[in-house]
Design a protein around this motif. Structure first.
Motif, PDB file in Angstrom:
ATOM      1  N   SER A   1      19.933   5.899  16.352  1.00 18.66           N
ATOM      2  CA  SER A   1      20.116   7.838  16.298  1.00 18.66           C
ATOM      3  C   SER A   1      21.408   7.663  14.900  1.00 18.66           C
ATOM      4  O   SER A   1      21.050   8.866  14.303  1.00 18.66           O
ATOM      5  CB  SER A   1      20.209   8.602  17.059  1.00 18.66           C
ATOM      6  N   ARG A   2      21.982   6.482  14.485  1.00 19.40           N
ATOM      7  CA  ARG A   2      23.099   6.474  13.634  1.00 19.40           C
ATOM      8  C   ARG A   2      22.900   5.635  13.231  1.00 19.40           C
ATOM      9  O   ARG A   2      23.361   5.768  11.953  1.00 19.40           O
ATOM     10  CB  ARG A   2      24.443   6.537  14.732  1.00 19.40           C
ATOM     11  N   GLN A   3      21.325   5.188  12.883  1.00 14.60           N
ATOM     12  CA  GLN A   3      20.990   4.453  11.808  1.00 14.60           C
ATOM     13  C   GLN A   3      20.780   4.842  10.053  1.00 14.60           C
ATOM     14  O   GLN A   3      21.700   3.723   9.692  1.00 14.60           O
ATOM     15  CB  GLN A   3      19.450   4.113  11.896  1.00 14.60           C
ATOM     16  N   LYS A   4      20.751   6.088  10.001  1.00 15.15           N
ATOM     17  CA  LYS A   4      20.925   6.224   9.044  1.00 15.15           C
ATOM     18  C   LYS A   4      22.485   6.054   8.005  1.00 15.15           C
ATOM     19  O   LYS A   4      23.771   6.417   6.977  1.00 15.15           O
ATOM     20  CB  LYS A   4      20.266   7.011   8.140  1.00 15.15           C
ATOM     21  N   ALA A   5      23.507   6.669   9.206  1.00 17.34           N
ATOM     22  CA  ALA A   5      24.826   7.039   9.224  1.00 17.34           C
ATOM     23  C   ALA A   5      25.630   5.881   9.212  1.00 17.34           C
ATOM     24  O   ALA A   5      26.827   5.481   8.979  1.00 17.34           O
ATOM     25  CB  ALA A   5      25.511   7.930  10.555  1.00 17.34           C
ATOM     26  N   ARG A   6      25.466   4.625   9.613  1.00  9.66           N
ATOM     27  CA  ARG A   6      25.863   3.619  10.462  1.00  9.66           C
ATOM     28  C   ARG A   6      26.433   2.265   8.996  1.00  9.66           C
ATOM     29  O   ARG A   6      27.792   1.470   9.619  1.00  9.66           O
ATOM     30  CB  ARG A   6      25.205   2.591  11.735  1.00  9.66           C
ATOM     31  N   PHE A   7      26.156   2.469   8.244  1.00 11.26           N
ATOM     32  CA  PHE A   7      26.380   1.907   6.943  1.00 11.26           C
ATOM     33  C   PHE A   7      26.081   2.464   5.542  1.00 11.26           C
ATOM     34  O   PHE A   7      25.443   3.329   5.301  1.00 11.26           O
ATOM     35  CB  PHE A   7      24.948   0.893   6.889  1.00 11.26           C
TER      36      PHE A   7
ATOM     37  N   ALA B   1      22.040  -3.871   8.158  1.00  7.85           N
ATOM     38  CA  ALA B   1      22.507  -2.558   7.328  1.00  7.85           C
ATOM     39  C   ALA B   1      21.480  -2.201   6.494  1.00  7.85           C
ATOM     40  O   ALA B   1      20.927  -1.421   6.747  1.00  7.85           O
ATOM     41  CB  ALA B   1      23.111  -2.860   6.275  1.00  7.85           C
ATOM     42  N   ASN B   2      19.842  -2.958   6.293  1.00  4.41           N
ATOM     43  CA  ASN B   2      19.120  -2.505   5.976  1.00  4.41           C
ATOM     44  C   ASN B   2      18.024  -2.106   6.687  1.00  4.41           C
ATOM     45  O   ASN B   2      17.323  -2.220   7.422  1.00  4.41           O
ATOM     46  CB  ASN B   2      18.716  -3.144   4.943  1.00  4.41           C
ATOM     47  N   PRO B   3      17.712  -0.730   6.616  1.00  6.11           N
ATOM     48  CA  PRO B   3      16.774  -0.287   7.768  1.00  6.11           C
ATOM     49  C   PRO B   3      15.230  -0.071   7.615  1.00  6.11           C
ATOM     50  O   PRO B   3      14.673  -0.113   8.552  1.00  6.11           O
ATOM     51  CB  PRO B   3      17.027   1.551   7.992  1.00  6.11           C
ATOM     52  N   LYS B   4      15.150  -0.743   6.546  1.00  6.73           N
ATOM     53  CA  LYS B   4      13.609  -1.201   5.903  1.00  6.73           C
ATOM     54  C   LYS B   4      13.621  -2.493   6.184  1.00  6.73           C
ATOM     55  O   LYS B   4      12.892  -3.098   6.212  1.00  6.73           O
ATOM     56  CB  LYS B   4      13.075  -0.421   4.981  1.00  6.73           C
TER      57      LYS B   4
END
Lengths: 421, 125
Positions: free
Chosen positions: A247-253, A205-208
Motif C-alpha cells: 500500500s505504500r508503494q507510491k510513497a516509498r521512493f 523503486a519503479n512500480p512499473k
C-alpha cells in the motif's frame, strides 16, 4: 489481424486456471515438464475451441481433461514408435482415473496446488531458483519476464529454470496425500516462498518494472492459497502484511529512486483500499486466536498504517508486538526493529543499549549500521555515527540505499557545520 | 420500485487485473452511474471472498470463506458499520437466534457510496 473481443477474457481465464490445472496434471504425470506441456496443449485447444463453442463452466476442469488426454495420446503414439508398454509410462493411471473424475467435481485441488508450490520450493534449490521456478510453473510468467524481474539475461534465466527442474526430477517428490503435520510444514515453506517473491519485488523503486510486479504476483498467490485453505490465520496474516507493505508503494521512493523513510512519506499516497482490506484480514485472522509470525508482523504494519501522521503512531503497541514476535521467532533482526520503537518510547540511549549485543550477529547487515549511526547521531556522538554510516554505505545492497545514507550523512555534516559556526 | 443488481464474476479473473485495468473498469462503470445518477442509491464494492466468513446458523459455527452452497438462495442483505470483525459476527449471531436456518455470509466492504450520485468522492470505510 484484429483479435476477437473474447481473447482478453479467455487469456485471463487461462491464467487464472493455470495453477490448478498444472497442479492436477503434475499429480497425474508426476513430471513437471510433461505437466507443463500438457497444459500448453490444452491452452492451444482452448483458444481454438472456446471462441466457437463458448467457454466451459469450469475452465480448470476442462483444461485438465483436455491436457491429460492430449498428453496420453501423444505418449501412446510415442510408445508405439519406441515399443514401450503404456502402463510403464503412467504407473498409477488405474488408481488415479476414477479419483480424478470425482475430484473435478468436488474442486478438491487443495493438496495438488500445495504440492506444486511445495515442489517449487524444494530445499535442494537455492532461494533464487525456488522463486524463478514458482513464477514460471505456477504463475506461468514467461522466461523473458522473469529474467527482466531478476535483472539477468534470458539465457541465464532459462538455464536457471532448467537446472532447477532437473534437480527436482531427481529429488523424491511425495505424491501421497499429506498428513496434517506434513501439510502444516508444507504450508509454512510455501508461505515463506511467497513472501520471498514479494520481497524480490518490494526493493524495486519503479512500480512499473517487471520486478516490482512480483509484489502483485505474490499477493495473487497468497489469495489463491487462502481460497484453497480459508482457515489458515497465518496466511491471512501474510496477505495482510503484503497488502500493507504494498500500500505504500507510491510513497516509498523519491523521483531519483532513493527510499523515503516511513516518517517522511506522504501518507496520502498510500493505497487506502489495500490498507482497509489488510485491516479486515488481520481482524479476521484474530478470530482464530492462533497468532503466528506473519499475523504479528502484519499487526505491526497495521499500527503504522492506522496513524494519519507519524506522531500519531502507537509506539507502545508496536513495542509490545515486537516483544511478542521476539518470543515467537527470536532473531537479532526483530530486536533491531524493536529498537526503533524503544527509541521513540524511551530515547536513543535505551535503544542503543538494546542493540549493543547485536553488533556481532548483525555486523554484516546494512540496516544495523544505519540504525546505530542514527542513534549515535541523536546522542551527539558524531565520530562514532560517521563511522557507522560509513560501514552502512559499504554494506548497502543497492546504489539507492548507499545514496540514501550518504545524503543523511551530508545533511548531518551540514547541520554540524552551521551549528558550529 | 427498488431493485438490487448483484455482481458476479470469476474472482480469479478480477484479482488478476492490474491496478490500471481495475481503474479502467471502474471508470467505464462510473459513466453509467453518472447517466443514471438519480436512480443509484448505495453502491457497494465488496472485498474479495478471502476476507469473508460464514455463519452457519443451525450449527452456530463460523467458518472462513464465502457461503458456497447452491441449495439455499440469496434472500437479502444488511450493511452494518462496526469497530471489528468480531462485533459483526456477534450481530450476525444475534440475528441467527432471531431467525434460525440458513446462513449469513459476512463480507467486509471495500468501497461504499451511500448515495450513488456522490460517486466522485471516494470514501473508504
Amino acid at each position: 489481424m484484429p483479435q476477437p473481443p473474447e481473447a482478453d477474457w479467455i487469456e485471463a481465464r487461462l491464467v487464472g486456471a493455470r495453477p490448478q490445472a498444472v497442479a492436477a496434471l503434475l499429480r497425474y504425470f508426476r513430471d513437471l515438464d510433461l505437466a507443463e506441456e500438457a497444459f500448453q496443449e490444452a491452452c492451444l485447444r482452448a483458444l481454438r475451441s472456446w471462441p466457437k463453442n463458448g467457454p466451459p463452466r469450469d475452465a480448470a476442469s476442462w483444461l485438465i481433461m483436455v491436457g491429460r488426454n492430449a498428453a496420453i495420446d501423444h505418449k501412446r503414439k510415442q510408445a508405439r514408435l519406441t515399443a514401450l508398454p503404456d502402463e510403464e509410462v503412467f504407473s498409477d493411471r488405474e488408481d488415479t482415473e476414477p479419483d480424478m473424475a470425482e475430484r473435478l467435481d468436488t474442486a478438491d485441488y487443495r493438496d495438488d496446488i500445495l504440492r506444486l508450490l511445495f515442489v517449487c520450493c524444494h530445499p535442494d534449490l537455492p532461494a533464487t531458483q525456488q522463486i524463478a521456478l514458482a513464477l514460471r510453473v505456477v504463475s506461468g510468467l514467461s522466461v523473458p519476464r522473469i529474467a527482466a524481474a531478476f535483472l539477468v539475461g534470458e539465457r541465464a534465466m532459462e538455464q536457471r529454470i532448467t537446472r532447477a527442474k532437473a534437480r527436482i526430477a531427481k529429488a523424491d517428490i511425495p505424491f501421497e496425500t499429506p498428513g496434517p503435520v506434513e501439510r502444516a510444514d508444507r504450508f509454512a515453506v510455501v508461505a515463506a516462498m511467497i513472501y520471498l517473491v514479494f520481497n524480490e519485488g518490494y526493493t524495486d523503486a519503479n512500480p512499473k518494472s517487471e520486478r516490482a510486479k512480483l509484489c502483485d504476483e505474490a499477493i495473487r498467490l497468497s489469495r489463491l492459497m487462502l481460497r484453497l485453505f480459508p482457515a489458515e490465520p497465518d496466511m491471512m496474516g501474510l496477505l495482510a502484511l503484503m497488502l500493507l507493505q504494498h500500500s505504500r508503494q507510491k510513497a516509498r521512493f523519491d523521483e531519483t529512486g532513493a527510499p523515503i523513510l516511513l516518517d517522511d512519506q506522504d501518507r496520502r499516497l498510500w493505497n487506502h483500499g489495500q490498507i482497509a482490506e489488510a485491516l479486515a484480514m488481520i481482524d479476521k485472522a484474530m478470530l482464530h486466536r492462533r497468532p503466528g509470525p506473519y499475523q504479528i508482523q502484519a499487526a505491526i504494519a497495521a499500527l503504522h498504517a492506522r496513524a494519519e501522521r507519524p506522531q500519531d503512531t502507537d509506539w507502545a503497541g508496536i513495542d509490545a508486538l515486537y516483544g511478542a514476535l521476539e518470543r515467537h521467532t527470536p532473531s537479532p533482526v526483530v530486536t533491531l526493529n524493536r529498537s526503533v520503537a524503544v527509541w521513540k518510547l524511551h530515547g536513543a540511549e535505551a535503544a542503543l543499549a538494546m542493540i549493543a549485543p547485536l553488533s556481532e550477529p548483525l555486523d554484516g547487515y546494512f540496516y544495523f549500521h544505519g540504525v546505530r549511526g542514527n542513534l549515535l547521531e541523536r546522542l551527539g556522538r558524531h565520530d562514532e555515527a560517521r563511522a557507522a554510516f560509513g560501514r552502512a554505505i559499504a554494506l548497502a545492497n543497492t546504489p539507492a540505499e548507499a545514496a540514501h545514507i550518504r545524503q543523511h550523512l551530508d545533511r548531518f555534516e551540514g547541520e554540524r557545520d552551521t551549528g558550529g559556526s | 420500485m427498488r431493485y438490487t443488481i448483484l455482481c458476479y464474476h470469476s474472482e480469479e479473473v478480477t484479482s488478476s487485473w492490474t491496478e490500471e485495468e481495475d481503474a479502467e473498469v471502474i471508470e467505464n462503470l462510473k459513466a453509467v452511474n453518472r447517466k443514471w445518477a438519480k436512480s443509484f442509491e448505495p453502491i457497494v464494492r465488496l472485498m474479495p471472498t478471502t476476507a469473508a466468513t460464514t455463519l452457519r446458523k443451525s450449527e452456530n459455527i463460523v467458518t472462513d470463506g464465502p457461503f458456497a452452497e447452491t441449495k439455499e438462495q440469496l434472500l437479502g442483505f444488511y450493511v452494518v458499520n462496526v469497530e471489528s470483525y468480531e462485533l459483526a459476527v456477534q450481530i450476525a449471531r444475534e440475528m441467527a437466534e432471531a431467525n434460525p436456518g440458513g446462513a449469513y455470509e459476512l463480507r467486509p466492504i471495500a468501497l461504499y457510496y451511500p448515495n450513488g450520485e456522490a460517486i466522485e468522492d471516494a470514501p473508504t470505510p
